[in-house]
Design a protein around this motif. Structure first.
Motif, PDB file in Angstrom:
ATOM      1  N   UNK A  93       0.847  -1.191   0.000  1.00  0.00           N
ATOM      2  CA  UNK A  93       0.000   0.000   0.000  1.00  0.00           C
ATOM      3  C   UNK A  93       0.882   1.241   0.000  1.00  0.00           C
ATOM      4  N   UNK A  94       0.354   2.388  -0.435  1.00  0.00           N
ATOM      5  CA  UNK A  94       1.148   3.624  -0.410  1.00  0.00           C
ATOM      6  C   UNK A  94       1.512   4.000   1.023  1.00  0.00           C
ATOM      7  N   UNK A  95       2.689   4.599   1.240  1.00  0.00           N
ATOM      8  CA  UNK A  95       3.092   4.999   2.595  1.00  0.00           C
ATOM      9  C   UNK A  95       2.099   5.936   3.272  1.00  0.00           C
ATOM     10  N   UNK A  96       1.325   6.684   2.481  1.00  0.00           N
ATOM     11  CA  UNK A  96       0.361   7.625   3.065  1.00  0.00           C
ATOM     12  C   UNK A  96      -0.675   6.917   3.932  1.00  0.00           C
ATOM     13  N   UNK A  97      -0.859   5.611   3.709  1.00  0.00           N
ATOM     14  CA  UNK A  97      -1.854   4.856   4.474  1.00  0.00           C
ATOM     15  C   UNK A  97      -1.251   4.169   5.704  1.00  0.00           C
ATOM     16  N   UNK A  98       0.048   4.360   5.917  1.00  0.00           N
ATOM     17  CA  UNK A  98       0.712   3.763   7.072  1.00  0.00           C
ATOM     18  C   UNK A  98       0.640   4.708   8.266  1.00  0.00           C
ATOM     19  N   UNK A  99       0.970   4.193   9.438  1.00  0.00           N
ATOM     20  CA  UNK A  99       1.025   5.038  10.630  1.00  0.00           C
ATOM     21  C   UNK A  99       2.225   5.970  10.533  1.00  0.00           C
ATOM     22  N   UNK A 100       2.241   7.003  11.363  1.00  0.00           N
ATOM     23  CA  UNK A 100       3.342   7.974  11.338  1.00  0.00           C
ATOM     24  C   UNK A 100       4.680   7.302  11.629  1.00  0.00           C
ATOM     25  N   UNK A 101       4.685   6.384  12.589  1.00  0.00           N
ATOM     26  CA  UNK A 101       5.920   5.681  12.921  1.00  0.00           C
ATOM     27  C   UNK A 101       6.404   4.795  11.790  1.00  0.00           C
ATOM     28  N   UNK A 102       5.461   4.129  11.105  1.00  0.00           N
ATOM     29  CA  UNK A 102       5.833   3.278   9.971  1.00  0.00           C
ATOM     30  C   UNK A 102       6.384   4.115   8.822  1.00  0.00           C
ATOM     31  N   UNK A 103       5.771   5.273   8.577  1.00  0.00           N
ATOM     32  CA  UNK A 103       6.266   6.156   7.514  1.00  0.00           C
ATOM     33  C   UNK A 103       7.712   6.554   7.775  1.00  0.00           C
ATOM     34  N   UNK A 104       7.996   6.927   9.025  1.00  0.00           N
ATOM     35  CA  UNK A 104       9.349   7.356   9.360  1.00  0.00           C
ATOM     36  C   UNK A 104      10.341   6.215   9.165  1.00  0.00           C
ATOM     37  N   UNK A 105       9.947   5.018   9.575  1.00  0.00           N
ATOM     38  CA  UNK A 105      10.851   3.875   9.436  1.00  0.00           C
ATOM     39  C   UNK A 105      11.035   3.474   7.969  1.00  0.00           C
ATOM     40  N   UNK A 106       9.987   3.620   7.165  1.00  0.00           N
ATOM     41  CA  UNK A 106      10.112   3.334   5.736  1.00  0.00           C
ATOM     42  C   UNK A 106      11.062   4.336   5.083  1.00  0.00           C
ATOM     43  N   UNK A 107      10.959   5.610   5.475  1.00  0.00           N
ATOM     44  CA  UNK A 107      11.859   6.633   4.932  1.00  0.00           C
ATOM     45  C   UNK A 107      13.309   6.315   5.297  1.00  0.00           C
ATOM     46  N   UNK A 108      13.528   5.869   6.528  1.00  0.00           N
ATOM     47  CA  UNK A 108      14.875   5.493   6.960  1.00  0.00           C
ATOM     48  C   UNK A 108      15.364   4.282   6.162  1.00  0.00           C
ATOM     49  N   UNK A 109      14.479   3.306   5.967  1.00  0.00           N
ATOM     50  CA  UNK A 109      14.854   2.108   5.203  1.00  0.00           C
ATOM     51  C   UNK A 109      15.251   2.469   3.778  1.00  0.00           C
TER      52      UNK A 109
END
Length: 239
Positions: free
Chosen positions: A163-179
């Motif tokens: 799914x697009x990152x926009x549908x993830x939680x704030x913490x998941x978005x941050x971790x995806x950006x780090x990844x």
């Protein structure tokens, strides 16, 4: 002792449309960050923390339209990253010189993780930059898997990755950006306010991910953070 970042007598101010010279955003910055350490940068809003990160990452002044013969009006001092000079002022020529090695990789995760995303599925977001490097499909897959594991996201979790990152939680978005940055295998990872505006549960997820990264990877991490509790938990030194 090897240093990942060495900054000497750095001054920087942004140009204005009118040409009127502002006061310096950064004044006489002297800093040495050791290879492999986690270094915290703190200070009040507007003190130039993010600007300093952009300079280390090579974004400023390269991405600002300043004629080369005018750069010295806005920039003084020197910055070296992984032993490579990124910028300095030539005393002989009396002008700023921009240099740097393409072999030095600095990953920057901005304060707003949304700025990293384009709206495609999460796994595509992470793989996007890697595809432009010419790496083979197998190595791309291995890098993505490893990067996700480092930030404590299950690489087999279709729910999170399809799914697009926009549908993830704030913490998941941050971790995806780090990844996404980690998949590029940077020499230095800069995290600009990684826990700001997060709820307690999401903040803990991000802190745990950074803590795990510290323990498992030989990478220099620079954290810009106003939360002193976060810095006490993660940083080896703070400036």
């Amino acid at each position: 002792m090897k240093y990942a970042v060495e900054i000497s007598n750095l001054y920087w101010r942004f140009p204005t449309v009118t040409g009127i010279r502002r006061d310096y955003t950064l004044k006489d910055i002297n800093l040495k960050i050791r290879e492999g350490e986690t270094f915290g940068i703190t200070g009040p809003t507007g003190s130039g923390k993010t600007t300093l990160c952009y300079i280390i990452a090579g974004i400023v002044p390269r991405k600002i339209d300043i004629p080369e013969d005018k750069i010295s009006l806005y920039l003084r001092g020197s910055v070296s990253v992984m032993g490579q000079k990124l910028l300095w002022v030539s005393e002989r020529k009396k002008k700023a010189v921009l240099s740097g090695s393409p072999d030095v990789k600095v990953g920057l995760v901005r304060q707003d993780p949304e700025s990293h995303f384009t709206g495609v599925p999460t796994i595509t977001e992470i793989m996007g930059n890697l595809r432009s490097t010419g790496l083979g499909h197998k190595e791309i897959g291995e890098r993505v898997k490893h990067a996700l594991e480092l930030v404590k996201i299950d690489p087999s979790s279709q729910k999170s990755l399809d799914i697009p990152p926009s549908k993830l939680s704030a913490g998941e978005k941050q971790r995806i950006a780090i990844a996404g940055c980690l998949a590029m295998k940077p020499d230095i990872l800069i995290l600009d306010e990684p826990t700001s505006d997060l709820d307690p549960a999401s903040k803990r997820q991000v802190i745990d991910a950074i803590s795990y990264l510290k323990k498992t990877e030989k990478i220099t991490i620079i954290i810009v953070e106003q939360d002193q509790d976060v810095l006490r938990e993660l940083a080896d030194r703070v400036a």
